[in-house]
Design an enzyme around this catalytic site. Structure first.
Site, mmCIF file in Angstrom:
data_model
loop_
_atom_site.group_PDB
_atom_site.id
_atom_site.type_symbol
_atom_site.label_atom_id
_atom_site.label_comp_id
_atom_site.label_asym_id
_atom_site.label_seq_id
_atom_site.Cartn_x
_atom_site.Cartn_y
_atom_site.Cartn_z
ATOM 1 N N THR A 124 -10.145 23.675 -13.222
ATOM 2 C CA THR A 124 -10.467 22.266 -13.434
ATOM 3 C C THR A 124 -11.878 22.097 -13.989
ATOM 4 O O THR A 124 -12.758 22.942 -13.731
ATOM 5 C CB THR A 124 -10.362 21.495 -12.098
ATOM 6 O OG1 THR A 124 -10.928 20.200 -12.256
ATOM 7 C CG2 THR A 124 -11.109 22.203 -10.966
ATOM 8 N N ASP A 125 -12.099 20.999 -14.707
ATOM 9 C CA ASP A 125 -13.454 20.711 -15.201
ATOM 10 C C ASP A 125 -14.431 20.484 -14.048
ATOM 11 O O ASP A 125 -15.645 20.641 -14.212
ATOM 12 C CB ASP A 125 -13.444 19.510 -16.166
ATOM 13 C CG ASP A 125 -12.876 18.229 -15.580
ATOM 14 O OD1 ASP A 125 -12.482 18.208 -14.396
ATOM 15 O OD2 ASP A 125 -12.822 17.221 -16.320
ATOM 16 N N LYS A 153 -12.285 25.876 -6.120
ATOM 17 C CA LYS A 153 -11.734 26.237 -7.434
ATOM 18 C C LYS A 153 -12.731 27.115 -8.209
ATOM 19 O O LYS A 153 -12.327 28.005 -8.962
ATOM 20 C CB LYS A 153 -11.403 24.981 -8.245
ATOM 21 C CG LYS A 153 -10.296 24.104 -7.658
ATOM 22 C CD LYS A 153 -8.920 24.744 -7.683
ATOM 23 C CE LYS A 153 -8.312 24.808 -9.059
ATOM 24 N NZ LYS A 153 -6.894 25.277 -9.000
HETATM 25 P P1 NAD Z 1 -0.456 18.819 -6.730
HETATM 26 O O1 NAD Z 1 -1.257 18.618 -5.489
HETATM 27 O O2 NAD Z 1 0.367 17.710 -7.261
HETATM 28 O O3 NAD Z 1 0.520 20.077 -6.526
HETATM 29 C C1 NAD Z 1 0.121 21.238 -5.888
HETATM 30 C C2 NAD Z 1 1.373 22.059 -5.566
HETATM 31 O O4 NAD Z 1 0.962 23.283 -4.954
HETATM 32 C C3 NAD Z 1 2.337 21.374 -4.585
HETATM 33 O O5 NAD Z 1 3.662 21.517 -5.031
HETATM 34 C C4 NAD Z 1 2.113 22.136 -3.285
HETATM 35 O O6 NAD Z 1 3.261 22.163 -2.442
HETATM 36 C C5 NAD Z 1 1.764 23.522 -3.803
HETATM 37 N N1 NAD Z 1 0.972 24.299 -2.839
HETATM 38 C C6 NAD Z 1 -0.125 23.894 -2.151
HETATM 39 N N2 NAD Z 1 -0.561 24.883 -1.349
HETATM 40 C C7 NAD Z 1 0.260 25.941 -1.561
HETATM 41 C C8 NAD Z 1 0.315 27.263 -1.039
HETATM 42 N N3 NAD Z 1 -0.573 27.694 -0.120
HETATM 43 N N4 NAD Z 1 1.276 28.098 -1.478
HETATM 44 C C9 NAD Z 1 2.202 27.681 -2.411
HETATM 45 N N5 NAD Z 1 2.207 26.430 -2.909
HETATM 46 C C10 NAD Z 1 1.243 25.578 -2.507
HETATM 47 O O7 NAD Z 1 -1.503 19.341 -7.807
HETATM 48 P P2 NAD Z 1 -1.551 19.074 -9.383
HETATM 49 O O8 NAD Z 1 -2.268 17.823 -9.649
HETATM 50 O O9 NAD Z 1 -0.212 19.303 -9.940
HETATM 51 O O10 NAD Z 1 -2.524 20.266 -9.819
HETATM 52 C C11 NAD Z 1 -2.001 21.530 -10.205
HETATM 53 C C12 NAD Z 1 -3.161 22.447 -10.523
HETATM 54 O O11 NAD Z 1 -3.945 21.906 -11.569
HETATM 55 C C13 NAD Z 1 -4.116 22.670 -9.364
HETATM 56 O O12 NAD Z 1 -4.516 24.020 -9.374
HETATM 57 C C14 NAD Z 1 -5.287 21.762 -9.665
HETATM 58 O O13 NAD Z 1 -6.481 22.278 -9.115
HETATM 59 C C15 NAD Z 1 -5.299 21.803 -11.175
HETATM 60 N N6 NAD Z 1 -5.829 20.624 -11.851
HETATM 61 C C16 NAD Z 1 -5.283 19.386 -11.652
HETATM 62 C C17 NAD Z 1 -5.764 18.288 -12.362
HETATM 63 C C18 NAD Z 1 -5.188 16.907 -12.198
HETATM 64 O O14 NAD Z 1 -5.699 15.974 -12.793
HETATM 65 N N7 NAD Z 1 -4.124 16.721 -11.435
HETATM 66 C C19 NAD Z 1 -6.815 18.461 -13.262
HETATM 67 C C20 NAD Z 1 -7.361 19.741 -13.433
HETATM 68 C C21 NAD Z 1 -6.855 20.801 -12.725
HETATM 69 O O1 TDX Z 2 -8.664 5.166 -4.602
HETATM 70 C C1 TDX Z 2 -9.384 5.684 -5.465
HETATM 71 N N1 TDX Z 2 -10.378 4.930 -6.027
HETATM 72 C C2 TDX Z 2 -11.233 5.419 -6.967
HETATM 73 O O2 TDX Z 2 -12.124 4.703 -7.451
HETATM 74 C C3 TDX Z 2 -9.225 7.035 -5.912
HETATM 75 C C4 TDX Z 2 -8.147 7.911 -5.330
HETATM 76 C C5 TDX Z 2 -10.085 7.510 -6.869
HETATM 77 N N2 TDX Z 2 -11.072 6.736 -7.372
HETATM 78 C C6 TDX Z 2 -11.980 7.300 -8.395
HETATM 79 C C7 TDX Z 2 -12.631 8.623 -8.036
HETATM 80 C C8 TDX Z 2 -12.782 9.299 -9.385
HETATM 81 O O3 TDX Z 2 -13.971 8.856 -10.008
HETATM 82 O O4 TDX Z 2 -11.177 7.582 -9.548
HETATM 83 C C9 TDX Z 2 -11.590 8.791 -10.190
HETATM 84 C C10 TDX Z 2 -10.426 9.755 -10.221
HETATM 85 O O5 TDX Z 2 -10.174 10.145 -8.883
HETATM 86 P P1 TDX Z 2 -9.005 11.195 -8.505
HETATM 87 O O6 TDX Z 2 -7.736 10.705 -9.082
HETATM 88 O O7 TDX Z 2 -9.096 11.456 -7.041
HETATM 89 O O8 TDX Z 2 -9.437 12.454 -9.382
HETATM 90 P P2 TDX Z 2 -10.783 13.338 -9.427
HETATM 91 O O9 TDX Z 2 -11.569 13.239 -8.187
HETATM 92 O O10 TDX Z 2 -11.477 13.010 -10.719
HETATM 93 O O11 TDX Z 2 -10.129 14.818 -9.510
HETATM 94 C C11 TDX Z 2 -8.991 15.019 -10.354
HETATM 95 O O12 TDX Z 2 -9.321 15.629 -11.548
HETATM 96 C C12 TDX Z 2 -9.623 16.991 -11.520
HETATM 97 C C13 TDX Z 2 -7.871 15.795 -9.637
HETATM 98 O O13 TDX Z 2 -7.593 15.189 -8.405
HETATM 99 C C14 TDX Z 2 -8.234 17.221 -9.440
HETATM 100 O O14 TDX Z 2 -7.157 17.963 -8.891
HETATM 101 C C15 TDX Z 2 -8.601 17.799 -10.765
HETATM 102 O O15 TDX Z 2 -9.084 19.099 -10.582
#
Ligand code: NAD
Ligand code: TDX
Length: 342
Positions: A124-125, A153
């Protein structure tokens, strides 16, 4: 080819599996997932019956789980599994250490033991910390994580790097900005705001709402991951972003417009401790090496996302019931409401 995908029942993992099965129909997939609160088999109900797809429930931090599921003929491991929510890491970091750090080392050890061709770590960033108003993250930016989630991470990236350097494991690290789209659990900003607004509930914006995130539609991200996995160079880091910076307030105003809901739903609440101010990615390396470009603008991606939540009410109701209600109360019940400063 046989691919071992961890965390495939979560948001990005499930979108990626659906994408990958379309793009590589000959490929076999093992989806290995613990099914935490964030993992939901309903996210893949449409592919579950296909002969080249198999689900195994297991925990990446348990070597016995991983080794029994990792067939000897697996070619590629893609690690999406993680505890992924910053607010939960502030509340209780323990699970983040176990899954995001120990789990990654367990997978790296298993990859070496089984002679896997390539190991891809989805990062992640946030590992690069917080930017001021100017400048961008690149692959060369220093790691300066600020939340327990980001620190876990960053630690994982260091372990991946060490496995490449010391043991010659073929590894790639991919860092993306904030993803959004279908099947995202409504603890994250966009799905939380959409689902609250659909029910005319308050939209809790942290602090002044001027924190900036760099948004990418999940399908665009899946295409970038595909290009990097198939054509990327071993040992490299790749940053993926869609050059789409928005303040949180802009994001919420966009979705209120799309949902035709009033601005009066917005509620400014007490800030997240240690809240990173700005993330912004320079994706030049991925653009240059693979010719990748996002296909969605922020507006078109948001319109698709809002439409998906509006037309998947049973999914929304199921994930917002039970333990989610307790989580919501715990996380938001005691936050002070602030007067907007603008
Ligand atoms: P998410 O929380 O929606 O999904 C995570 C998944 O991992 C779930 O299905 C959960 O059951 C599984 N999991 C958790 N712990 C586990 C374990 N110990 N063993 C096996 N499975 C396990 O997450 P996401 O938003 O889909 O993110 C996926 C990946 O991308 C993560 O590594 C996260 O750090 C990275 N990421 C997400 C974002 C974002 O904006 N969502 C941005 C950058 C990076
Ligand atoms: O209720 C809220 N109100 C609010 O203002 C929530 C849940 C978030 N926020 C703000 C916090 C952040 O500035 O919105 C922005 C985005 O928040 P999140 O959706 O929690 O994301 P962030 O903290 O930026 O992290 C996400 O991006 C990088 C993902 O959750 C991570 O898994 C990923 O690595």
């Amino acid at each position: 080819m046989k691919v071992f995908i961890t965390g495939g029942a979560g948001f990005i993992g499930s979108n990626f599996i659906r994408y990958w099965m379309r793009a590589h129909p000959q490929c076999e997939i093992i989806n290995f997932d613990k099914l935490t609160y964030a993992g939901n088999p309903a996210n893949l109900a449409d592919v579950a019956g296909q002969p080249n797809y198999r689900f195994v429930r297991g925990d990446i931090s348990r070597p016995e789980d991983v080794l029994s599921a990792l067939d000897p003929d697996v070619d590629l491991i893609i690690n999406f599994a993680a505890e992924s929510h910053v607010d939960r890491s502030i509340e209780n970091p323990a699970a983040f250490i176990r899954t995001n750090i120990t789990g990654v080392q367990v997978l790296l050890d298993a990859a070496r033991e089984r002679g896997i061709d390539r190991f891809v770590q989805i990062s992640t960033d946030e590992v690069m910390g917080s930017l001021g108003p100017e400048g961008y993250f690149t692959e060369e930016s220093p790691l300066q994580p600020n939340s327990p989630y980001a620190a876990s991470k960053a630690a994982a990236e260091m372990l991946v790097r060490a496995s490449h350097h010391t043991f010659g494991l073929d590894t790639i690290i991919i860092r993306s900005g904030n993803c959004y789209g279908p099947y995202q659990f409504p603890e994250k900003l966009i799905p939380l705001m959409i689902t609250n607004a659909m029910d005319d509930q308050p939209l809790p914006i942290y602090g002044d709402g001027l924190n900036v995130r760099d948004w990418i539609y999940v399908e665009d991200y899946c295409r970038a991951v595909d290009a990097i996995i198939t054509r990327g160079r071993s040992g490299e880091v790749y940053c993926v972003g869609a050059r789409s910076e928005k303040t949180n307030l802009e994001v919420v105003e966009t979705l209120l417009r799309l949902l035709n809901k009033p601005r009066s739903l917005i509620q400014f609440v007490e800030d997240r401790p240690g809240h990173d101010r700005r993330y912004a990615i320079d994706p030049s390396k991925v653009e240059r090496e693979f010719g990748w470009r996002p296909q969605e603008t922020f507006e078109s991606g948001m319109a698709k996302t809002v439409h998906w939540y509006q037309t998947h009410r049973p999914w929304v109701d199921a994930v917002r019931s039970g333990a989610y209600r307790e989580y919501y109360q715990r996380m938001y019940g005691h936050r002070k409401i602030l007067k907007p400063s603008h």
